[in-house]
Design an enzyme around this catalytic site. Sequence first.
Site, PDB file in Angstrom:
ATOM      1  N   ASP A  42     -10.754  70.334  -6.271  1.00 17.80           N
ATOM      2  CA  ASP A  42      -9.991  71.761  -6.335  1.00 17.80           C
ATOM      3  C   ASP A  42     -10.389  72.459  -5.240  1.00 17.80           C
ATOM      4  O   ASP A  42     -10.133  73.637  -5.129  1.00 17.80           O
ATOM      5  CB  ASP A  42     -10.381  72.402  -7.470  1.00 17.80           C
ATOM      6  CG  ASP A  42     -12.123  72.672  -7.647  1.00 17.80           C
ATOM      7  OD1 ASP A  42     -12.711  72.815  -6.464  1.00 17.80           O
ATOM      8  OD2 ASP A  42     -12.651  72.868  -8.599  1.00 17.80           O
ATOM      9  N   ARG A  56      -9.116  77.070  -2.165  1.00 17.06           N
ATOM     10  CA  ARG A  56      -9.648  77.150  -3.509  1.00 17.06           C
ATOM     11  C   ARG A  56      -8.531  77.066  -4.388  1.00 17.06           C
ATOM     12  O   ARG A  56      -7.580  77.926  -4.502  1.00 17.06           O
ATOM     13  CB  ARG A  56     -10.365  77.925  -4.075  1.00 17.06           C
ATOM     14  CG  ARG A  56     -11.131  77.836  -5.558  1.00 17.06           C
ATOM     15  CD  ARG A  56     -11.846  76.585  -5.691  1.00 17.06           C
ATOM     16  NE  ARG A  56     -12.501  76.569  -6.875  1.00 17.06           N
ATOM     17  CZ  ARG A  56     -11.991  76.218  -8.128  1.00 17.06           C
ATOM     18  NH1 ARG A  56     -10.785  76.131  -7.981  1.00 17.06           N
ATOM     19  NH2 ARG A  56     -12.861  76.360  -9.281  1.00 17.06           N
ATOM     20  N   ASP A  61     -10.116  73.961 -12.263  1.00 14.40           N
ATOM     21  CA  ASP A  61     -11.479  73.649 -11.971  1.00 14.40           C
ATOM     22  C   ASP A  61     -11.885  72.293 -12.295  1.00 14.40           C
ATOM     23  O   ASP A  61     -11.343  71.533 -13.450  1.00 14.40           O
ATOM     24  CB  ASP A  61     -12.335  74.645 -12.948  1.00 14.40           C
ATOM     25  CG  ASP A  61     -13.934  74.484 -12.587  1.00 14.40           C
ATOM     26  OD1 ASP A  61     -14.253  74.102 -11.500  1.00 14.40           O
ATOM     27  OD2 ASP A  61     -14.643  74.407 -13.582  1.00 14.40           O
ATOM     28  N   THR A  62     -12.548  71.692 -11.557  1.00 14.30           N
ATOM     29  CA  THR A  62     -12.829  70.193 -11.765  1.00 14.30           C
ATOM     30  C   THR A  62     -14.250  70.032 -11.629  1.00 14.30           C
ATOM     31  O   THR A  62     -15.151  70.971 -11.056  1.00 14.30           O
ATOM     32  CB  THR A  62     -12.447  69.136 -10.668  1.00 14.30           C
ATOM     33  OG1 THR A  62     -12.764  69.534  -9.024  1.00 14.30           O
ATOM     34  CG2 THR A  62     -10.757  69.349 -10.473  1.00 14.30           C
ATOM     35  N   GLU A  64     -18.201  69.188 -10.524  1.00 14.49           N
ATOM     36  CA  GLU A  64     -18.743  69.314  -9.233  1.00 14.49           C
ATOM     37  C   GLU A  64     -19.159  68.127  -8.687  1.00 14.49           C
ATOM     38  O   GLU A  64     -19.595  66.992  -9.376  1.00 14.49           O
ATOM     39  CB  GLU A  64     -19.967  70.154  -9.325  1.00 14.49           C
ATOM     40  CG  GLU A  64     -19.656  71.641  -9.705  1.00 14.49           C
ATOM     41  CD  GLU A  64     -18.994  72.568  -8.488  1.00 14.49           C
ATOM     42  OE1 GLU A  64     -18.960  71.986  -7.508  1.00 14.49           O
ATOM     43  OE2 GLU A  64     -18.783  73.689  -9.028  1.00 14.49           O
ATOM     44  N   ARG A 107     -12.666  82.133   0.444  1.00 11.99           N
ATOM     45  CA  ARG A 107     -11.657  80.948   0.374  1.00 11.99           C
ATOM     46  C   ARG A 107     -10.367  81.565   0.012  1.00 11.99           C
ATOM     47  O   ARG A 107     -10.075  82.515  -0.894  1.00 11.99           O
ATOM     48  CB  ARG A 107     -12.232  79.859  -0.617  1.00 11.99           C
ATOM     49  CG  ARG A 107     -13.595  79.351  -0.464  1.00 11.99           C
ATOM     50  CD  ARG A 107     -14.122  78.718  -1.476  1.00 11.99           C
ATOM     51  NE  ARG A 107     -14.024  79.189  -2.711  1.00 11.99           N
ATOM     52  CZ  ARG A 107     -14.717  78.869  -3.895  1.00 11.99           C
ATOM     53  NH1 ARG A 107     -15.029  77.507  -4.249  1.00 11.99           N
ATOM     54  NH2 ARG A 107     -14.621  79.410  -5.177  1.00 11.99           N
TER      55      ARG A 107
END
Length: 244
Positions: A42, A56, A61-62, A64, A107
């Site tokens: 992501d 970002r 969300d993916t 980590e 970001r």
Amino acid sequence: MKLKLILLALFFLSGCSMLETTDTAGTTDQIDVEVTQVIDGDTIKIIYEGEEVTVRYLLMDTPETNHPRLGEQPLGKEATEENKRLIESGDVSIEFDVGDRFDDYDRLLAYIYVDGESVQEQMIESGLARVAYVFPPNTRYLDDFEKAEQIARDKEAGIWQYENYSTDRGFNADAFGQGSTGNNNSPATEEPTEGDCEIKGNINRSGNKIYHLPSDSSYEQTNPEEWFCTEQEAQDAGFRGVGQ
């Protein structure tokens, strides 16, 4: 006469400057960009306004891949590989929403497209990402992303293979491989381990450990990596309060 000419020249110069701006807030205009690096599922780096910046992905969300505390989470590598495959498959462009353009880590926040197709929507529908970090007013495509997530849930794809792996608080590695979701369409929620623990512990890119109280202005936008029941508990774990 000279004063009029000077004012006229300034007017045209300012007009040219306005035409060259890349401010697209409030529009669905897309800006073509060059991607220099795919960081994970992501996050990417691009050249924007002549500088390399980290982007970002909004509303997504993916797992980590290289977190300072969590390390590599299940399916993190697969999400990164799929993101890279999509990014390298065509021309990349970004789109801003109407809210903040940068997060607390400086970001850039954006929607990502390849040849006009949403990367976020494809990642979510494949089951390698969840809808997350919903902070109005940056919610333009929330309905579309939630529909894509439901498709992945129904298929038990990717992060939805195992019950309670994908939660409202992130990804629970302990639940991965522990049993099928059984087509449970309800969002999984990872409960705090001790009572009603509401203090969020976050580790930023510099490795600083900061805890956020519900009364802090940064609380809602903070992605917690740990939860604490008391400030003393957070401090004992090496975290400091906001502004300390």
